[in-house]
Design an enzyme around this catalytic site. Structure first.
Site, PDB file in Angstrom:
ATOM      1  N   HIS A  82      15.630   9.238  58.207  1.00 52.41           N
ATOM      2  CA  HIS A  82      15.293  10.271  57.233  1.00 52.41           C
ATOM      3  C   HIS A  82      14.461   9.633  56.127  1.00 52.41           C
ATOM      4  O   HIS A  82      14.503   8.421  55.919  1.00 52.41           O
ATOM      5  CB  HIS A  82      16.559  10.922  56.675  1.00 52.41           C
ATOM      6  CG  HIS A  82      17.230  11.843  57.638  1.00 52.41           C
ATOM      7  ND1 HIS A  82      17.344  13.204  57.432  1.00 52.41           N
ATOM      8  CD2 HIS A  82      17.802  11.604  58.846  1.00 52.41           C
ATOM      9  CE1 HIS A  82      17.958  13.765  58.458  1.00 52.41           C
ATOM     10  NE2 HIS A  82      18.260  12.814  59.328  1.00 52.41           N
ATOM     11  N   ASN A 102      13.819  14.576  57.889  1.00 54.62           N
ATOM     12  CA  ASN A 102      13.502  13.470  58.786  1.00 54.62           C
ATOM     13  C   ASN A 102      12.134  12.883  58.451  1.00 54.62           C
ATOM     14  O   ASN A 102      11.318  13.500  57.779  1.00 54.62           O
ATOM     15  CB  ASN A 102      13.480  13.960  60.237  1.00 54.62           C
ATOM     16  CG  ASN A 102      14.833  14.401  60.718  1.00 54.62           C
ATOM     17  OD1 ASN A 102      15.202  15.564  60.567  1.00 54.62           O
ATOM     18  ND2 ASN A 102      15.579  13.492  61.298  1.00 54.62           N
ATOM     19  N   HIS A 107      16.797   6.865  64.423  1.00 53.87           N
ATOM     20  CA  HIS A 107      16.677   8.200  63.835  1.00 53.87           C
ATOM     21  C   HIS A 107      16.707   8.049  62.325  1.00 53.87           C
ATOM     22  O   HIS A 107      17.751   7.761  61.744  1.00 53.87           O
ATOM     23  CB  HIS A 107      17.842   9.074  64.317  1.00 53.87           C
ATOM     24  CG  HIS A 107      17.874  10.444  63.718  1.00 53.87           C
ATOM     25  ND1 HIS A 107      17.309  11.533  64.342  1.00 53.87           N
ATOM     26  CD2 HIS A 107      18.399  10.906  62.563  1.00 53.87           C
ATOM     27  CE1 HIS A 107      17.497  12.611  63.594  1.00 53.87           C
ATOM     28  NE2 HIS A 107      18.157  12.256  62.502  1.00 53.87           N
ATOM     29  N   ARG A 139      16.166  20.864  66.182  1.00 58.92           N
ATOM     30  CA  ARG A 139      17.598  20.635  65.956  1.00 58.92           C
ATOM     31  C   ARG A 139      17.790  20.183  64.521  1.00 58.92           C
ATOM     32  O   ARG A 139      18.053  20.986  63.639  1.00 58.92           O
ATOM     33  CB  ARG A 139      18.154  19.617  66.966  1.00 58.92           C
ATOM     34  CG  ARG A 139      19.697  19.656  67.085  1.00 58.92           C
ATOM     35  CD  ARG A 139      20.430  18.927  66.003  1.00 58.92           C
ATOM     36  NE  ARG A 139      20.160  17.501  65.973  1.00 58.92           N
ATOM     37  CZ  ARG A 139      20.689  16.663  65.094  1.00 58.92           C
ATOM     38  NH1 ARG A 139      21.512  17.110  64.152  1.00 58.92           N
ATOM     39  NH2 ARG A 139      20.384  15.377  65.116  1.00 58.92           N
ATOM     40  N   ASP A 140      17.580  18.925  64.271  1.00 61.04           N
ATOM     41  CA  ASP A 140      17.790  18.402  62.926  1.00 61.04           C
ATOM     42  C   ASP A 140      16.855  19.072  61.926  1.00 61.04           C
ATOM     43  O   ASP A 140      17.235  19.378  60.795  1.00 61.04           O
ATOM     44  CB  ASP A 140      17.565  16.893  62.921  1.00 61.04           C
ATOM     45  CG  ASP A 140      18.213  16.190  61.743  1.00 61.04           C
ATOM     46  OD1 ASP A 140      18.600  16.885  60.786  1.00 61.04           O
ATOM     47  OD2 ASP A 140      18.334  14.963  61.774  1.00 61.04           O
ATOM     48  N   CYS A 172      21.120  17.150  56.837  1.00 57.28           N
ATOM     49  CA  CYS A 172      22.432  17.442  57.407  1.00 57.28           C
ATOM     50  C   CYS A 172      23.242  18.283  56.423  1.00 57.28           C
ATOM     51  O   CYS A 172      23.433  17.872  55.270  1.00 57.28           O
ATOM     52  CB  CYS A 172      23.186  16.142  57.717  1.00 57.28           C
ATOM     53  SG  CYS A 172      24.871  16.391  58.310  1.00 57.28           S
TER      54      CYS A 172
END
Length: 314
Positions: free
Chosen positions: A217, A257, A215, A24-25, A248
């Site tokens: 980065h 990430n 979460h 996803r990310d 993002c």
């Protein structure tokens, strides 16, 4: 609870969960698409290795985030047992409804602490996202689904700068978010430092009591340090992506990430062995080669060191 209390808190590091968010990310800013079959292969390999939780896609508009346009196809390709360990990013009740119809049962409902980022990312205000959340929770409950409250830009915003921690706590304690089972605190830009992470996780845990996911980065090189600090402060799960992929498209300045390989090397969960770690490193290398992306994992590079005296080097 004070930061001093948290510093001395006993942590069973092997109980901490790692969630891999590569699909996803991790894919949001990649230049090449990843075929659905390859995504399913990656999911099954990660689960076979022992990774306990994955984020496998997003219901974001495919024209805005084309890398996840096949999320419903990915969901349909998995078994219920596999989907029980997989999370889907959602931002509206309709997202929940469509993902549930495909078979998903774990939903990460995302909104931003900063209004400008919420508008850039989702096309609506944070208040509008909050107002819609009870309907999303109701739809998830109809299929016995789980929902996480995911708060993006919990530390800094690319448009508004530093975010007031009180704003994050307002969202966490808002009655409309109360039925979410976990809270995800996102350092969307990777600009937080350990003390900020410690303070916000500590305050969130004291104010709410639900399990916390951190979460992070790695934009400023503190991804692992911030994740470990979050755990010491009370987080029970941390997110990472293979090779440090991620970012993002609606947050200028956000890099990848925190690398999954770096996190598991630091945490040493009970499913990780030198052999498993080597397989994880090779999986990441193959995926990054397919995508034409650089590998940002320091542990992955360490595993390729020439020494044979260290069991984790492969």
């Amino acid at each position: 609870m004070t930061p001093a209390d948290v510093t001395s808190r006993d942590v069973n590091w092997q109980d901490v969960k790692l969630r891999d968010v590569t699909l996803r990310d991790g894919l949001q800013l990649t230049g090449k698409p990843l075929p659905t079959a390859r995504k399913v292969e990656v999911i099954r390999t990660l689960l076979d290795l022992g990774v306990p939780s994955l984020e496998i896609g997003s219901m974001a508009r495919p024209d805005l985030v084309p890398a996840v346009a096949d999320t419903l196809d990915v969901i349909r390709a998995l078994t219920p047992a596999e989907l029980a360990k997989c999370w889907i990013w959602v931002a509206t009740p309709r997202h929940v409804e469509r993902a549930a119809e495909a078979g998903a049962r774990n939903f990460q409902y995302c909104l931003s602490a900063s209004d400008q980022h919420n508008k850039a990312n989702l096309g609506r205000s944070t208040e509008d996202s909050l107002a819609a959340m009870p309907s999303a929770l109701d739809l998830a409950a109809r299929v016995d689904g789980a929902v996480q409250l995911c708060i993006a830009t919990a530390f800094t915003c690319p448009f508004e700068g530093e975010v007031d921690p009180d704003r994050v706590l307002e969202i966490v304690t808002d009655a409309r978010t109360a039925d979410a089972g976990e809270v995800v605190l996102c350092d969307t830009l990777g600009q937080a430092v350990p003390q900020q992470v410690r303070d916000l996780v500590t305050r969130t845990a004291a104010a709410d009591g639900r399990p916390i996911v951190y979460h992070g980065h790695d934009t400023w090189g503190l991804g692992v340090a911030n994740s470990l600090t979050a755990i010491e402060a009370g987080a029970t799960t941390v997110d990472g992506s293979l090779g440090g992929l991620g970012g993002c498209p609606f947050a200028p300045g956000a890099a990848g990430n925190t690398a999954t390989e770096d996190l598991v090397f630091a945490l040493r969960p009970d499913w990780l062995t030198p052999d498993t770690f080597g397989r994880l490193v090779r999986l990441a290398e193959g995926l990054l080669t397919d995508l034409g992306e650089p590998n940002r994992s320091r542990a992955g590079a360490g595993a390729r060191a020439s020494t044979t005296a260290f069991a984790w080097a492969s």
